[in-house]
Design a protein around this motif. Sequence first.
Motif, PDB file in Angstrom:
ATOM      1  N   UNK A 268      -2.308  17.948 -28.197  1.00  0.00           N
ATOM      2  CA  UNK A 268      -0.959  17.467 -27.922  1.00  0.00           C
ATOM      3  C   UNK A 268      -0.782  17.085 -26.456  1.00  0.00           C
ATOM      4  N   UNK A 269      -1.330  17.920 -25.562  1.00  0.00           N
ATOM      5  CA  UNK A 269      -1.180  17.685 -24.126  1.00  0.00           C
ATOM      6  C   UNK A 269      -2.249  16.739 -23.576  1.00  0.00           C
ATOM      7  N   UNK A 270      -3.140  16.248 -24.507  1.00  0.00           N
ATOM      8  CA  UNK A 270      -4.199  15.316 -24.113  1.00  0.00           C
ATOM      9  C   UNK A 270      -5.032  15.887 -22.961  1.00  0.00           C
ATOM     10  N   UNK A 271      -5.372  17.162 -23.088  1.00  0.00           N
ATOM     11  CA  UNK A 271      -6.179  17.825 -22.054  1.00  0.00           C
ATOM     12  C   UNK A 271      -7.569  17.206 -22.054  1.00  0.00           C
ATOM     13  N   UNK A 272      -8.033  16.827 -20.893  1.00  0.00           N
ATOM     14  CA  UNK A 272      -9.344  16.194 -20.755  1.00  0.00           C
ATOM     15  C   UNK A 272     -10.290  17.135 -20.002  1.00  0.00           C
TER      16      UNK A 272
ATOM     17  N   UNK B 114     -10.764  19.744 -13.782  1.00  0.00           N
ATOM     18  CA  UNK B 114     -10.234  19.082 -12.597  1.00  0.00           C
ATOM     19  C   UNK B 114     -10.771  17.658 -12.551  1.00  0.00           C
ATOM     20  N   UNK B 115      -9.880  16.693 -12.565  1.00  0.00           N
ATOM     21  CA  UNK B 115     -10.266  15.278 -12.525  1.00  0.00           C
ATOM     22  C   UNK B 115     -10.875  14.964 -11.156  1.00  0.00           C
ATOM     23  N   UNK B 116     -12.137  14.492 -11.133  1.00  0.00           N
ATOM     24  CA  UNK B 116     -12.781  14.182  -9.843  1.00  0.00           C
ATOM     25  C   UNK B 116     -12.029  13.125  -9.030  1.00  0.00           C
ATOM     26  N   UNK B 117     -11.237  12.295  -9.716  1.00  0.00           N
ATOM     27  CA  UNK B 117     -10.497  11.236  -9.016  1.00  0.00           C
ATOM     28  C   UNK B 117      -9.149  11.719  -8.477  1.00  0.00           C
ATOM     29  N   UNK B 118      -8.869  12.988  -8.726  1.00  0.00           N
ATOM     30  CA  UNK B 118      -7.586  13.538  -8.297  1.00  0.00           C
ATOM     31  C   UNK B 118      -6.987  14.381  -9.391  1.00  0.00           C
ATOM     32  N   UNK B 119      -6.566  15.589  -9.059  1.00  0.00           N
ATOM     33  CA  UNK B 119      -6.072  16.528 -10.057  1.00  0.00           C
ATOM     34  C   UNK B 119      -4.913  15.935 -10.847  1.00  0.00           C
ATOM     35  N   UNK B 120      -4.954  16.136 -12.183  1.00  0.00           N
ATOM     36  CA  UNK B 120      -3.869  15.682 -13.044  1.00  0.00           C
ATOM     37  C   UNK B 120      -3.434  16.830 -13.953  1.00  0.00           C
ATOM     38  N   UNK B 121      -2.663  16.520 -14.988  1.00  0.00           N
ATOM     39  CA  UNK B 121      -2.091  17.577 -15.825  1.00  0.00           C
ATOM     40  C   UNK B 121      -3.143  18.309 -16.656  1.00  0.00           C
TER      41      UNK B 121
ATOM     42  N   UNK C 217      -3.628  21.970 -15.607  1.00  0.00           N
ATOM     43  CA  UNK C 217      -2.554  22.867 -16.008  1.00  0.00           C
ATOM     44  C   UNK C 217      -2.467  22.966 -17.527  1.00  0.00           C
ATOM     45  N   UNK C 218      -2.752  21.884 -18.209  1.00  0.00           N
ATOM     46  CA  UNK C 218      -2.768  21.925 -19.667  1.00  0.00           C
ATOM     47  C   UNK C 218      -3.834  22.880 -20.195  1.00  0.00           C
ATOM     48  N   UNK C 219      -4.987  22.894 -19.521  1.00  0.00           N
ATOM     49  CA  UNK C 219      -6.050  23.830 -19.893  1.00  0.00           C
ATOM     50  C   UNK C 219      -5.549  25.264 -19.795  1.00  0.00           C
ATOM     51  N   UNK C 220      -4.896  25.618 -18.699  1.00  0.00           N
ATOM     52  CA  UNK C 220      -4.425  26.987 -18.523  1.00  0.00           C
ATOM     53  C   UNK C 220      -3.313  27.333 -19.509  1.00  0.00           C
ATOM     54  N   UNK C 221      -2.422  26.387 -19.780  1.00  0.00           N
ATOM     55  CA  UNK C 221      -1.357  26.646 -20.762  1.00  0.00           C
ATOM     56  C   UNK C 221      -1.966  26.904 -22.141  1.00  0.00           C
ATOM     57  N   UNK C 222      -2.857  26.004 -22.559  1.00  0.00           N
ATOM     58  CA  UNK C 222      -3.492  26.150 -23.874  1.00  0.00           C
ATOM     59  C   UNK C 222      -4.327  27.426 -23.950  1.00  0.00           C
ATOM     60  N   UNK C 223      -5.038  27.744 -22.873  1.00  0.00           N
ATOM     61  CA  UNK C 223      -5.899  28.936 -22.878  1.00  0.00           C
ATOM     62  C   UNK C 223      -5.078  30.217 -22.954  1.00  0.00           C
TER      63      UNK C 223
END
Length: 665
Positions: free
Chosen positions: A593-597, A612-619, A622-628
């Motif tokens: 749902x949160x499209x966690x990558x 952590x997106x190498x091009x710059x941190x994105x959601x 945080x989505x990983x931590x919420x889901x986890x």
Amino acid sequence: MGNAQTVKLLTPINGDIMPLSAVADPVFSAGMMGLGFGIKPSNGTVVAPVTGTVTMVAETKHAIGFTTPDNNLEVLVHLGIDTVDLKGAPFKLNVAAGDTVQAGDSIATMDLAAVEAGNKQTTVIVAVTNSSDKLAELDPVTGTLEAGQVAATGRLNANTYNAKRQGKLPKAGKYDQLAADIVENVGGVENINSLIHCITRLRFYLKDESKANDDIVRDLKGVIDVAKAGGQYQVVIGPAVTDVYDAVIKQIGPEFSNDAETAKVVAETNAASKRPKTAWGTVKWGFSNLIGVITGSMIPVIGLLAASGILKGILAVLITFKFVSDTAPTYVIINAMSDSVFYFLPIFVGFTAGKKLGADPVIMGIVGGVLTYPSIVALAGGKATSTILGMGVNADFFGLPVHVASYTYSIFPMIAAAWLASKLEPWLKRVIPAVLRMIFVPLIEVVVISGAILLFLGPIITVLSTALANGIVAIYNLSPAISGLIIGGFYQVLVIFGLHWAIIPIVANDIATTGHSYLNAIVSATMVAQGGAVLAIALKSKLANIQELAWPATISAFCGVTEPAMYGINLKYGRAFVTASIGAAVGGLLTGLMRVNMWGFTGSLIGFTSFINPKGSDFSFWGFWIASIVTIIVSFTLTWMFGFKDEDAAAVKVAPKKRHLGQAA
């Protein structure tokens, strides 16, 4: 000094001395019972091979154990091969347990003609059963000797020699009394069909469980509990189980650890078990038995898997924070330490599954070695030249095109191999003459079983894996949320059967081509769920043997290795695996749902930097931590409330039974 360090064993009978490796019994010839030698006897008078105390006399009179007073060697004299079946008829003993004998004293007579008439071999075997602890070496002589002559000379190892010289030699037979008490109160040797053990329990196959005194066994000093499951009478010992097992085998005789005998007992137990009458009941019964075989085969290596998982997590941290480069020799060495148990898992599972199902564990280990042999691994990684039924043809066998799959990290193919071997091996032993079995049984088994896995089972797994992979991709393309729910809920089921490797190439291709993988993020949630469930069990259980497994399994799961949690705890107790899978489904749903990558391979909590997106941190981070966190809460809560209680692992409580005449109170 040299004399004090020397050990001498006499031949107990007239005859030709042979090395232990030439004895036609795999338990002795493989050295499982310790160093020693064999004798092809020419008459039936048997003498003591050492001076010492008689510590064991088998009820069937075919085996006598001694302990020497000066260096605590435990020496076994075994009269004939498979002679336990003769019920003691060919033997007359002059000694009993507790007697003291001098080397060369007459202790028994053996009717060689009666042994041969019973279609058994007369070979007499002498083995130092604690030689791994006591001896540096033992060298038998060659030729023909008379009873009482020196047949082997050995040397004490440094630890034993120094302890003896300093007067600090430990007492022999620490668990002998406990072993004797257990044997007596499970109904005696005559009530035992066979005995195996896992990492905490003695697992007896008894002829009549009602003859066992549960309350007495449970109250013995050194016994934690008693349980009954899967046709086994299980005596929970704890970390000392291997020592107690050795002491019990010394009491009852090595035949009860014989793999062929175990196979027969397992078959009899399965045939005698009451099969459900309904179709659904039959399905559940079959699945329960399958899960029992899988978990039973994995339990002995769970500790190694947990330790390796933790080491993998530490290595991931070192790489993430740039303490070590993934091209440095330090990385290579540590990675070998953490990865070897997984890479060569088919060898270990082959050995343990062989013991579980009654196949020769050494032969099964060799079959596992065939599957992980470098040339086979290279073939599996080769480029396909064509396809057959959707399978890439990457090899040929006598000109026939075949697909060779990769079996490193896998368990299910070896369990299937052990099952096939458990059916093939008894038949081979019936049709192949005894004098040829040592060579031709292993030869035929390795060729047939390895061929069956490589040429038939492997392609079948490939077809199933390809179909699953195509289905998963279709679901994911339809809806990330739905795919998260479905893949999250069922991914660890695929792990059980080794079919999860269908997803790994998809993840690898995603990361190789795009640098990230949404699918791998869902897989990560399933790892967290297994950790959350086993954490609940670790905190809830009051049983020491459960906590010993649950805590390291929790750490390992949060480090990205779920096998210890699954096979050691969650799957073993059924409901916990279901509650963990529900938590994984919720975590997968949220991840989708949160499209966690995910931008790396390492998942679970230890792999947080992979989000952590190498091009710059994105959601995604945080989505990983919420889901986890939600996944842990759901799997932990459901497992705590519905997934496990200590009664699942504790003994079946029964009313005290009347003791049999002659049994101790």
